[in-house]
Write a protein that holds these residues in place. Sequence first.
Motif, PDB file in Angstrom:
ATOM      1  N   GLY A 128     -22.256  -5.521  11.505  1.00 52.25           N
ATOM      2  CA  GLY A 128     -22.801  -4.430  10.689  1.00 52.25           C
ATOM      3  C   GLY A 128     -23.644  -3.472  11.506  1.00 52.25           C
ATOM      4  N   LEU A 129     -24.446  -3.997  12.413  1.00 50.90           N
ATOM      5  CA  LEU A 129     -25.271  -3.143  13.264  1.00 50.90           C
ATOM      6  C   LEU A 129     -24.422  -2.296  14.206  1.00 50.90           C
ATOM      7  N   VAL A 130     -23.354  -2.884  14.721  1.00 50.61           N
ATOM      8  CA  VAL A 130     -22.446  -2.118  15.586  1.00 50.61           C
ATOM      9  C   VAL A 130     -21.781  -1.005  14.791  1.00 50.61           C
ATOM     10  N   GLY A 131     -21.333  -1.296  13.582  1.00 50.85           N
ATOM     11  CA  GLY A 131     -20.729  -0.278  12.733  1.00 50.85           C
ATOM     12  C   GLY A 131     -21.709   0.824  12.382  1.00 50.85           C
ATOM     13  N   TRP A 132     -22.941   0.468  12.072  1.00 49.14           N
ATOM     14  CA  TRP A 132     -23.959   1.452  11.725  1.00 49.14           C
ATOM     15  C   TRP A 132     -24.256   2.369  12.911  1.00 49.14           C
ATOM     16  N   ALA A 133     -24.167   1.845  14.114  1.00 48.52           N
ATOM     17  CA  ALA A 133     -24.432   2.651  15.308  1.00 48.52           C
ATOM     18  C   ALA A 133     -23.378   3.741  15.503  1.00 48.52           C
ATOM     19  N   ARG A 134     -22.224   3.618  14.864  1.00 50.62           N
ATOM     20  CA  ARG A 134     -21.150   4.602  15.022  1.00 50.62           C
ATOM     21  C   ARG A 134     -21.256   5.783  14.061  1.00 50.62           C
ATOM     22  N   ARG A 135     -22.263   5.827  13.232  1.00 50.83           N
ATOM     23  CA  ARG A 135     -22.378   6.906  12.243  1.00 50.83           C
ATOM     24  C   ARG A 135     -22.700   8.237  12.941  1.00 50.83           C
ATOM     25  N   VAL A 136     -22.475   9.338  12.235  1.00 52.79           N
ATOM     26  CA  VAL A 136     -22.837  10.657  12.738  1.00 52.79           C
ATOM     27  C   VAL A 136     -24.350  10.786  12.617  1.00 52.79           C
ATOM     28  N   ARG A 137     -25.014  10.950  13.732  1.00 52.03           N
ATOM     29  CA  ARG A 137     -26.480  10.968  13.735  1.00 52.03           C
ATOM     30  C   ARG A 137     -27.045  12.359  13.446  1.00 52.03           C
ATOM     31  N   MET A 155     -14.533   5.996  10.411  1.00 46.84           N
ATOM     32  CA  MET A 155     -15.408   4.882  10.757  1.00 46.84           C
ATOM     33  C   MET A 155     -15.508   3.902   9.589  1.00 46.84           C
ATOM     34  N   ALA A 156     -15.689   4.416   8.390  1.00 52.91           N
ATOM     35  CA  ALA A 156     -15.847   3.545   7.219  1.00 52.91           C
ATOM     36  C   ALA A 156     -14.569   2.777   6.913  1.00 52.91           C
ATOM     37  N   SER A 157     -13.424   3.439   7.011  1.00 59.24           N
ATOM     38  CA  SER A 157     -12.169   2.732   6.725  1.00 59.24           C
ATOM     39  C   SER A 157     -11.887   1.681   7.784  1.00 59.24           C
ATOM     40  N   GLY A 158     -12.183   2.006   9.032  1.00 61.36           N
ATOM     41  CA  GLY A 158     -12.011   1.013  10.097  1.00 61.36           C
ATOM     42  C   GLY A 158     -12.897  -0.203   9.888  1.00 61.36           C
TER      43      GLY A 158
END
Length: 146
Positions: free
Chosen positions: A115-124, A62-65
Amino acid sequence: MAEIPSTARARPVPPGAAGMPRQLSTRDLVTELARKASQLARKEVELAKSELRADLKTEISMASGLGIAGVCALLTVAMLLVALVLGLAEAGVWSGWLGALIVAAVVLAIGTVAGLVGWARRVRTPLAATRRTLQDDLRFAKERIT
């Protein structure tokens, strides 16, 4: 120090005896329980390691993408924005500084959404399966003890 009589020493559990707990002595039952608890603990650690690796791999992906997308977007948008500001100034719509300010505000809004879309993809919930199995094991152990 007193020597333990040979009859009181722990005997290895005979193969196939684990399925017949009524035929085992208390010492053999405790030994078998300890062996199985140790095996369960090893399996739980293996599960945690495996799940942690999978979660870490997902986070890195996710971070590299997001990083690659961010760099490409930054370079492309920078050139387009320069062209837009110069076009607005050339056309006399706005002065150069006002056009640049308006374009920057739009870019900031787009960046915030990305940024918000990317943050939503984190492991919760990291290690979710491990936590669930540990809770199940604990509940099972409590039921057996009481």
